[in-house]
Design a protein around this motif. Structure first.
Motif, PDB file in Angstrom:
ATOM      1  N   LYS A   1       0.820  -1.218   0.000  1.00 26.06           N
ATOM      2  CA  LYS A   1       0.000   0.000   0.000  1.00 26.06           C
ATOM      3  C   LYS A   1       0.851   1.265   0.000  1.00 26.06           C
ATOM      4  O   LYS A   1       0.329   2.362  -0.235  1.00 26.06           O
ATOM      5  CB  LYS A   1      -0.938  -0.001   1.201  1.00 26.06           C
TER       6      LYS A   1
ATOM      7  N   GLN B   1      -4.668  -4.495  -3.037  1.00 24.62           N
ATOM      8  CA  GLN B   1      -5.761  -5.467  -2.998  1.00 24.62           C
ATOM      9  C   GLN B   1      -5.498  -6.661  -3.916  1.00 24.62           C
ATOM     10  O   GLN B   1      -5.937  -7.778  -3.631  1.00 24.62           O
ATOM     11  CB  GLN B   1      -7.083  -4.791  -3.390  1.00 24.62           C
TER      12      GLN B   1
ATOM     13  N   THR C   1     -11.602 -11.087  -4.282  1.00 23.80           N
ATOM     14  CA  THR C   1     -10.901 -10.323  -3.251  1.00 23.80           C
ATOM     15  C   THR C   1     -10.786  -8.855  -3.645  1.00 23.80           C
ATOM     16  O   THR C   1     -10.942  -7.957  -2.803  1.00 23.80           O
ATOM     17  CB  THR C   1      -9.504 -10.910  -2.990  1.00 23.80           C
ATOM     18  N   LEU C   2     -10.506  -8.595  -4.918  1.00 20.38           N
ATOM     19  CA  LEU C   2     -10.445  -7.212  -5.381  1.00 20.38           C
ATOM     20  C   LEU C   2     -11.773  -6.496  -5.173  1.00 20.38           C
ATOM     21  O   LEU C   2     -11.801  -5.313  -4.824  1.00 20.38           O
ATOM     22  CB  LEU C   2     -10.058  -7.178  -6.861  1.00 20.38           C
TER      23      LEU C   2
ATOM     24  N   ASP D   1     -12.303  -6.151  -1.078  1.00 19.13           N
ATOM     25  CA  ASP D   1     -11.336  -5.312  -0.374  1.00 19.13           C
ATOM     26  C   ASP D   1     -11.311  -3.891  -0.924  1.00 19.13           C
ATOM     27  O   ASP D   1     -10.919  -2.964  -0.205  1.00 19.13           O
ATOM     28  CB  ASP D   1      -9.944  -5.940  -0.428  1.00 19.13           C
ATOM     29  N   THR D   2     -11.720  -3.706  -2.169  1.00 23.87           N
ATOM     30  CA  THR D   2     -11.881  -2.343  -2.670  1.00 23.87           C
ATOM     31  C   THR D   2     -13.031  -1.653  -1.939  1.00 23.87           C
ATOM     32  O   THR D   2     -12.917  -0.479  -1.549  1.00 23.87           O
ATOM     33  CB  THR D   2     -12.151  -2.345  -4.187  1.00 23.87           C
TER      34      THR D   2
ATOM     35  N   ALA E   1     -11.784  -0.759   1.406  1.00 25.15           N
ATOM     36  CA  ALA E   1     -10.846   0.361   1.383  1.00 25.15           C
ATOM     37  C   ALA E   1     -11.540   1.704   1.216  1.00 25.15           C
ATOM     38  O   ALA E   1     -10.990   2.744   1.604  1.00 25.15           O
ATOM     39  CB  ALA E   1      -9.822   0.154   0.262  1.00 25.15           C
TER      40      ALA E   1
ATOM     41  N   SER F   1      -4.546   2.606  -2.643  1.00 21.72           N
ATOM     42  CA  SER F   1      -5.503   1.494  -2.712  1.00 21.72           C
ATOM     43  C   SER F   1      -6.251   1.553  -4.021  1.00 21.72           C
ATOM     44  O   SER F   1      -6.254   2.579  -4.724  1.00 21.72           O
ATOM     45  CB  SER F   1      -6.509   1.575  -1.553  1.00 21.72           C
ATOM     46  N   THR F   2      -6.914   0.447  -4.359  1.00 22.84           N
ATOM     47  CA  THR F   2      -7.756   0.433  -5.558  1.00 22.84           C
ATOM     48  C   THR F   2      -8.970   1.340  -5.371  1.00 22.84           C
ATOM     49  O   THR F   2      -9.536   1.824  -6.357  1.00 22.84           O
ATOM     50  CB  THR F   2      -8.219  -0.995  -5.877  1.00 22.84           C
TER      51      THR F   2
END
Length: 264
Positions: A104, A111, A149-150, A153-154, A157, A171-172
């Motif tokens: 990060k 992510q 997961t993307l 977790d996006t 975030a 982060s994304t």
């Protein structure tokens, strides 16, 4: 564990499920411990994380190192119950566990690294049963897990994006910005498509596809319904993504049970 259920319709499941459940718990916990150790100073500047024990000073770094050692030792004990191919494959994921918290600071795609780390079990579950990996099936399953997961977790975030800009965390959520919804829609579709493809290549039955279908509906509900500028909505969306994963797992488990019983 989904990888295990895909591969092993004619093996005794309870021992493997127990091992992988324990292994997933302790190794994800180890990843969280490493993350909190790396980020203890950054966490003080983020509203959601400033109450974490290391950031707050309630736990010292030596204590954290000792706890991490206990977690890794437990993970190693689980890993040694498997065949040598799986031991080497599992050990090779440790580098991802260690470097993830640093990502990060250097890339807007932490992510993605988290996805590569958390979904390693898609490969390990297969090798634990078979002694090797059928890459034609396991790789789509792994890639589908990374896309999932993307997505979650996006969404996660987005809770911290204001504070992240102030302290220099990437982060994304920041990368995608106003394009988050269409990008997560594409990632959700990719995740379900890849996991469905893995099931097709492995000859799964109808209950597996029922599970992926329910997961697709759930991800669609989450992506459409989440307000990415509202903390509570993002948390609800993050939890909702977990239910999508639960649907896939239950579909795979039901499919396993039906094949074992000779129903399908």
């Amino acid at each position: 564990m989904a990888s295990y259920a895909l591969h092993a319709p004619f093996t005794t499941p309870l021992a493997y499920i127990s091992l992988f459940g324990l292994g997933a718990l302790v190794m994800r916990g180890a990843g969280c411990t490493i993350n909190d150790m790396w980020d203890r100073k950054l966490d003080k500047a983020v509203a959601r994380t400033r109450e974490r024990p290391l950031a707050k000073g309630e736990i010292s770094m030596p204590q954290a190192v000792g706890f991490l050692g206990l977690q890794l030792s437990t993970g190693l004990a689980v890993l040694t119950q498997l065949n040598w191919y799986s031991i080497l494959l599992g050990a090779s994921s440790l580098s991802l566990v260690i470097i993830y918290p640093f990502m990060k600071r250097v890339t807007y795609w932490p992510q993605a690294v988290l996805g590569l780390t958390f979904n390693w079990g898609a490969l390990l579950g297969w090798s634990a049963v078979a002694g090797s990996v059928n890459w034609s099936v396991a790789l789509p399953l792994y890639a589908g897990g990374v896309c999932w997961t993307l997505v979650y977790d996006t969404i996660y975030a987005h809770q911290d994006k204001t504070d992240d800009v102030k302290v220099g965390i990437r982060s994304t959520a920041l990368l995608f910005g106003e394009r988050t919804r269409p990008i997560l829609s594409a990632l959700s579709a990719s995740s379900i498509s890849l996991i469905t493809c893995a099931g097709y290549l492995n000859g799964q039955g109808p209950l597996f596809y029922l599970g992926t279908g329910l997961a697709a509906v759930q991800l669609a509900r989450v992506v459409v319904g989440t307000d990415f500028n509202n903390h509570q909505s993002c948390w609800k969306g993050f939890v909702g993504c977990g239910w999508a994963g639960f649907g896939i797992w239950m579909g795979a488990l039901a499919d396993y049970a039906s094949m074992a019983a000779g129903i399908f």
